[in-house]
Design a protein around this motif. Structure first.
Motif, PDB file in Angstrom:
ATOM      1  N   LEU A 102       0.859  -1.180   0.000  1.00  0.00           N
ATOM      2  CA  LEU A 102       0.000   0.000   0.000  1.00  0.00           C
ATOM      3  C   LEU A 102       0.892   1.226   0.000  1.00  0.00           C
ATOM      4  CD1 LEU A 102      -3.261   0.736   1.840  1.00  0.00           C
ATOM      5  CD2 LEU A 102      -1.367   2.334   2.138  1.00  0.00           C
ATOM      6  N   SER A 103       0.639   2.144  -0.913  1.00  0.00           N
ATOM      7  CA  SER A 103       1.398   3.399  -0.983  1.00  0.00           C
ATOM      8  C   SER A 103       0.432   4.570  -0.909  1.00  0.00           C
ATOM      9  CB  SER A 103       2.202   3.474  -2.285  1.00  0.00           C
ATOM     10  OG  SER A 103       3.204   2.480  -2.316  1.00  0.00           O
ATOM     11  N   ARG A 104       0.793   5.541  -0.072  1.00  0.00           N
ATOM     12  CA  ARG A 104      -0.071   6.728   0.090  1.00  0.00           C
ATOM     13  C   ARG A 104       0.750   7.848   0.705  1.00  0.00           C
ATOM     14  NH1 ARG A 104      -5.191   6.724   4.261  1.00  0.00           N
ATOM     15  NH2 ARG A 104      -5.312   8.992   4.590  1.00  0.00           N
ATOM     16  N   ASP A 105       0.684   9.024   0.088  1.00  0.00           N
ATOM     17  CA  ASP A 105       1.310  10.234   0.637  1.00  0.00           C
ATOM     18  C   ASP A 105       2.798  10.056   0.925  1.00  0.00           C
ATOM     19  OD1 ASP A 105      -1.267  11.274   0.579  1.00  0.00           O
ATOM     20  OD2 ASP A 105      -1.638  10.868   2.702  1.00  0.00           O
ATOM     21  N   GLY A 106       3.479   9.272   0.103  1.00  0.00           N
ATOM     22  CA  GLY A 106       4.902   9.072   0.306  1.00  0.00           C
ATOM     23  C   GLY A 106       5.269   7.941   1.246  1.00  0.00           C
ATOM     24  N   TYR A 107       4.286   7.268   1.833  1.00  0.00           N
ATOM     25  CA  TYR A 107       4.516   6.118   2.707  1.00  0.00           C
ATOM     26  C   TYR A 107       4.209   4.835   1.926  1.00  0.00           C
ATOM     27  CZ  TYR A 107       4.213   9.582   6.477  1.00  0.00           C
ATOM     28  OH  TYR A 107       4.403  10.675   7.286  1.00  0.00           O
ATOM     29  N   THR A 108       5.063   3.826   2.077  1.00  0.00           N
ATOM     30  CA  THR A 108       4.864   2.544   1.406  1.00  0.00           C
ATOM     31  C   THR A 108       4.979   1.430   2.434  1.00  0.00           C
ATOM     32  OG1 THR A 108       5.746   3.359  -0.693  1.00  0.00           O
ATOM     33  CG2 THR A 108       5.719   0.979  -0.369  1.00  0.00           C
ATOM     34  N   PHE A 109       4.001   0.534   2.405  1.00  0.00           N
ATOM     35  CA  PHE A 109       3.940  -0.563   3.379  1.00  0.00           C
ATOM     36  C   PHE A 109       3.887  -1.899   2.657  1.00  0.00           C
ATOM     37  CE2 PHE A 109       1.745   3.121   5.058  1.00  0.00           C
ATOM     38  CZ  PHE A 109       2.177   3.233   6.374  1.00  0.00           C
ATOM     39  N   ASP A 110       4.690  -2.865   3.096  1.00  0.00           N
ATOM     40  CA  ASP A 110       4.419  -4.263   2.798  1.00  0.00           C
ATOM     41  C   ASP A 110       3.233  -4.671   3.654  1.00  0.00           C
ATOM     42  OD1 ASP A 110       6.449  -4.967   0.930  1.00  0.00           O
ATOM     43  OD2 ASP A 110       7.924  -5.035   2.548  1.00  0.00           O
ATOM     44  N   THR A 111       2.209  -5.206   3.040  1.00  0.00           N
ATOM     45  CA  THR A 111       1.024  -5.594   3.812  1.00  0.00           C
ATOM     46  C   THR A 111       0.994  -7.082   4.128  1.00  0.00           C
ATOM     47  OG1 THR A 111      -0.286  -5.866   1.797  1.00  0.00           O
ATOM     48  CG2 THR A 111      -0.324  -3.698   2.849  1.00  0.00           C
ATOM     49  N   GLY A 112       2.042  -7.801   3.746  1.00  0.00           N
ATOM     50  CA  GLY A 112       2.122  -9.225   4.043  1.00  0.00           C
ATOM     51  C   GLY A 112       3.456  -9.549   4.686  1.00  0.00           C
ATOM     52  N   PRO A 113       4.169 -10.552   4.180  1.00  0.00           N
ATOM     53  CA  PRO A 113       5.463 -10.915   4.759  1.00  0.00           C
ATOM     54  C   PRO A 113       6.413  -9.726   4.813  1.00  0.00           C
ATOM     55  CG  PRO A 113       4.765 -12.570   3.181  1.00  0.00           C
ATOM     56  CD  PRO A 113       3.806 -11.436   3.059  1.00  0.00           C
ATOM     57  N   SER A 114       7.210  -9.682   5.888  1.00  0.00           N
ATOM     58  CA  SER A 114       8.133  -8.549   6.054  1.00  0.00           C
ATOM     59  C   SER A 114       9.554  -9.002   6.353  1.00  0.00           C
ATOM     60  CB  SER A 114       7.638  -7.647   7.197  1.00  0.00           C
ATOM     61  OG  SER A 114       7.457  -8.389   8.389  1.00  0.00           O
ATOM     62  N   LEU A 115       9.793 -10.313   6.330  1.00  0.00           N
ATOM     63  CA  LEU A 115      11.136 -10.854   6.554  1.00  0.00           C
ATOM     64  C   LEU A 115      11.349 -11.988   5.569  1.00  0.00           C
ATOM     65  CD1 LEU A 115      13.682 -10.798   8.471  1.00  0.00           C
ATOM     66  CD2 LEU A 115      12.595 -12.704   9.682  1.00  0.00           C
ATOM     67  N   LEU A 116      12.498 -11.993   4.930  1.00  0.00           N
ATOM     68  CA  LEU A 116      12.854 -13.051   3.992  1.00  0.00           C
ATOM     69  C   LEU A 116      13.908 -13.937   4.644  1.00  0.00           C
ATOM     70  CD1 LEU A 116      12.729 -14.318   1.144  1.00  0.00           C
ATOM     71  CD2 LEU A 116      14.545 -12.725   0.477  1.00  0.00           C
ATOM     72  N   THR A 117      13.599 -15.231   4.776  1.00  0.00           N
ATOM     73  CA  THR A 117      14.591 -16.202   5.205  1.00  0.00           C
ATOM     74  C   THR A 117      14.919 -17.115   4.027  1.00  0.00           C
ATOM     75  OG1 THR A 117      12.837 -17.654   6.046  1.00  0.00           O
ATOM     76  CG2 THR A 117      13.877 -16.166   7.623  1.00  0.00           C
ATOM     77  N   LEU A 118      16.038 -17.803   4.121  1.00  0.00           N
ATOM     78  CA  LEU A 118      16.490 -18.688   3.045  1.00  0.00           C
ATOM     79  C   LEU A 118      16.463 -17.996   1.677  1.00  0.00           C
ATOM     80  CD1 LEU A 118      14.851 -22.096   4.034  1.00  0.00           C
ATOM     81  CD2 LEU A 118      17.256 -21.477   4.197  1.00  0.00           C
ATOM     82  N   PRO A 119      17.103 -16.845   1.537  1.00  0.00           N
ATOM     83  CA  PRO A 119      17.082 -16.162   0.236  1.00  0.00           C
ATOM     84  C   PRO A 119      17.672 -16.996  -0.889  1.00  0.00           C
ATOM     85  CG  PRO A 119      18.773 -15.220   1.669  1.00  0.00           C
ATOM     86  CD  PRO A 119      17.950 -16.137   2.518  1.00  0.00           C
ATOM     87  N   GLU A 120      18.474 -18.027  -0.551  1.00  0.00           N
ATOM     88  CA  GLU A 120      19.050 -18.874  -1.593  1.00  0.00           C
ATOM     89  C   GLU A 120      17.978 -19.593  -2.398  1.00  0.00           C
ATOM     90  OE1 GLU A 120      22.164 -18.849  -2.607  1.00  0.00           O
ATOM     91  OE2 GLU A 120      22.412 -17.266  -1.104  1.00  0.00           O
ATOM     92  N   VAL A 121      16.805 -19.809  -1.806  1.00  0.00           N
ATOM     93  CA  VAL A 121      15.711 -20.424  -2.559  1.00  0.00           C
ATOM     94  C   VAL A 121      15.331 -19.537  -3.737  1.00  0.00           C
ATOM     95  CG1 VAL A 121      13.302 -21.165  -2.437  1.00  0.00           C
ATOM     96  CG2 VAL A 121      14.855 -21.682  -0.546  1.00  0.00           C
ATOM     97  N   TYR A 122      15.273 -18.233  -3.501  1.00  0.00           N
ATOM     98  CA  TYR A 122      14.925 -17.304  -4.586  1.00  0.00           C
ATOM     99  C   TYR A 122      16.116 -17.049  -5.506  1.00  0.00           C
ATOM    100  CZ  TYR A 122      10.281 -16.721  -2.848  1.00  0.00           C
ATOM    101  OH  TYR A 122       8.988 -16.992  -2.493  1.00  0.00           O
ATOM    102  N   ARG A 123      17.317 -17.109  -4.964  1.00  0.00           N
ATOM    103  CA  ARG A 123      18.487 -17.002  -5.849  1.00  0.00           C
ATOM    104  C   ARG A 123      18.501 -18.173  -6.839  1.00  0.00           C
ATOM    105  NH1 ARG A 123      21.208 -14.604  -1.135  1.00  0.00           N
ATOM    106  NH2 ARG A 123      21.530 -12.409  -1.683  1.00  0.00           N
ATOM    107  N   ASP A 124      18.184 -19.352  -6.369  1.00  0.00           N
ATOM    108  CA  ASP A 124      18.119 -20.510  -7.250  1.00  0.00           C
ATOM    109  C   ASP A 124      17.016 -20.334  -8.293  1.00  0.00           C
ATOM    110  OD1 ASP A 124      18.655 -23.477  -7.870  1.00  0.00           O
ATOM    111  OD2 ASP A 124      16.519 -23.471  -7.414  1.00  0.00           O
ATOM    112  N   LEU A 125      15.857 -19.841  -7.869  1.00  0.00           N
ATOM    113  CA  LEU A 125      14.742 -19.624  -8.787  1.00  0.00           C
ATOM    114  C   LEU A 125      15.118 -18.649  -9.897  1.00  0.00           C
ATOM    115  CD1 LEU A 125      11.756 -19.565  -9.719  1.00  0.00           C
ATOM    116  CD2 LEU A 125      11.308 -17.954  -7.843  1.00  0.00           C
ATOM    117  N   PHE A 126      15.706 -17.513  -9.522  1.00  0.00           N
ATOM    118  CA  PHE A 126      16.033 -16.513 -10.533  1.00  0.00           C
ATOM    119  C   PHE A 126      17.184 -16.976 -11.419  1.00  0.00           C
ATOM    120  CE2 PHE A 126      13.159 -13.967  -8.167  1.00  0.00           C
ATOM    121  CZ  PHE A 126      12.762 -12.931  -8.999  1.00  0.00           C
TER     122      PHE A 126
END
Length: 486
Positions: free
Chosen positions: A43-67
């Motif tokens: 959600l973005s409004r008036d210069g503020y941006t929020f993640d509205t779901g997950p806010s921490l990434l663990t095991l980033p290697e899973v996504y490194r492998d995907l990309f």
């Protein structure tokens, strides 16, 4: 080359689409909402941006492998940075703990907060969790699992199966920790799968182990950028993304799936259908299956969440990216969420995410994501007039009692209730993680990635191996291998 329709553009669906598109298949993703990402919203409004779901990434290697498997490396499209400390905890007695990003620093931090004996006891529990990770990290979580016999076969010997001990709960494991604050810390990790520590298997001790061994991470600009990058990757490998295209039925004949029917009557032919919708919705609405429904009815949906998005003027002294403020009585919280009479939690644990990221708030201000565990919509009517605003005020009062009074700094706020999650993501009652891990069956025997109907596959939080950013991407990798190259 197979014609593949992916139902749902959540992270599991997008990951499957990217892998299958890169493998040469003809892929179309259909999504009921107007955008991608599922629960990884923004959600973005008036210069503020929020993640509205997950806010921490663990095991980033899973996504490194995907990309890496689908084109340019992850680190060329988003900036993944460590969160240090991973989290700041405040306990009911006022003691505070900064849990470091670097594993070697965890023991000294615990010793400073609770004493050397407590640190040694935590280290012993994590050493056992490391053994469990070796047993389940690749053999179970990253391969298809069709039932109890599969789990037994993948245990090299009886000692391995005894170590997994699916009948033992996380709470019973916590009895090895005499310090009640350490038990509270361990219990918290049950909520990473939307579950109750009194019922979730002790195997879930791998969750804090993974966080400490591999660290906690953030995507500069917000985790939503990971979803955007993955949607872009889908387009780059030739997949088509269709939004505002709700599916009302999976079409089948005697041989298996033949496609999907959209709510407006259009039929998309397919040799393969990959479902990224909640398994309950799939087998109740899109492809009714009483046998599957009965199995799912024996499993609790995960907890949901009540969220405040706070646009705050000014800066907080001693800022932290993640904060967890514990209540006096943690069990009362789980009773309220999972008990026979579900109700909003009176004295909840409060989680605050406030990134020190200039991309998410105007200079000198902060964007806070505040989450408390909540029962699903249905057992509690979160649309009842005035309930959301009253409970939002209550959460701010709880924050104040725990030393974070921001009430006079609020420029504006947005509220997200379990009813909103259900409406926006299609999850039953707004269950954040699909199915909970309450009980051995729920934790280890989620709906299989290959359905009984030929050509139908499941990804996402309600399927094996479970919910959370790394696990839904693992489910997509499993499905891509099951389907194979074009």
């Amino acid at each position: 080359m197979a014609r593949v329709v992916v139902v749902g553009a959540g992270m599991g669906g997008l990951a499957a689409a990217a892998r299958l598109g890169a493998a040469g298949h003809d892929v179309t993703v259909v999504e009921q909402a107007g955008t991608h990402g599922g629960k990884l919203g923004t959600l973005s409004r008036d210069g503020y941006t929020f993640d509205t779901g997950p806010s921490l990434l663990t095991l980033p290697e899973v996504y490194r492998d995907l990309f890496a498997a689908t084109g340019a490396p992850l680190d060329e499209v988003v900036e993944v940075v460590p969160v240090d400390p991973t989290c700041h905890y405040r306990f009911p007695d006022g003691v505070e703990l900064d849990l470091p990003h670097v594993e070697a620093e965890v023991g000294p931090a615990l010793a400073t907060a609770f004493g050397p004996t407590a640190a040694e006891q935590w280290g012993s529990v994590m050493a056992d969790a490391a053994r469990l990770w070796d047993l389940v990290g690749e053999p179970v979580l990253q391969r298809p699992l069709r039932g109890v016999l599969d789990l037994v076969r993948r245990s090299a010997n009886v000692r391995d199966l005894a170590a997994i001990a699916p009948w033992r709960t996380l709470r019973s494991l916590g009895r090895r920790l005499p310090d009640p604050r350490l038990r509270m810390l361990l219990d918290r990790y049950a909520t990473y799968t939307g579950s109750d520590p009194r019922r979730v298997p002790a195997l879930m001790s791998v969750v804090p182990f993974v966080e400490q061994r591999f660290g906690g991470w953030y995507v500069r600009g917000g985790l939503r950028r990971l979803a955007d990058a993955l949607a872009d990757r889908c387009l780059e490998v030739g997949a088509r993304l269709r939004y505002d295209a709700p599916v009302c039925r999976v079409e089948v004949d005697a041989r298996g799936v033949t496609g999907v029917r959209l709510r407006d009557g259009e039929v998309l032919g397919a040799d393969v259908v990959v479902s990224d919708v909640d398994a309950r919705s799939l087998y109740r609405d899109l492809l009714p299956d009483r046998r599957a429904q009965r199995s799912l009815d024996r499993v609790d949906p995960s907890l949901s969440g009540f969220v405040l998005l706070l646009a705050l003027r000014g800066r907080t002294p001693n800022p932290r990216h993640h904060r967890v403020l514990f209540p006096q009585d943690y069990d009362a919280e789980f009773d309220a969420v999972f008990g026979r009479s579900p109700r909003p939690v009176e004295d909840p644990t409060v989680y605050v995410c406030s990134p020190a990221d200039p991309a998410v708030a105007p200079a000198g201000d902060e964007a806070w994501f505040v989450l408390v565990n909540a029962p699903r919509h249905g057992p509690v009517d979160w649309t009842a007039p005035g309930l959301a605003d009253r409970y939002g005020d209550h959460v701010l009062d709880v924050l104040t009692r725990r030393g974070l009074d921001v009430r006079d700094r609020v420029r504006w706020r947005e509220v997200r209730t379990p009813a909103d999650w259900e409406r926006d993501t299609g999850s039953v009652g707004g269950a954040i993680y699909g199915s909970s891990s309450n009980g051995p069956r729920a934790a280890l025997l989620r709906p299989a990635n290959r359905a009984r109907v030929r050509g139908l596959f499941l990804v996402g939080g309600s399927a094996h191996p479970g919910g959370g950013l790394p696990l839904v991407a693992m489910s997509a990798a499993i499905v891509a291998r099951l389907i194979g190259p074009a």
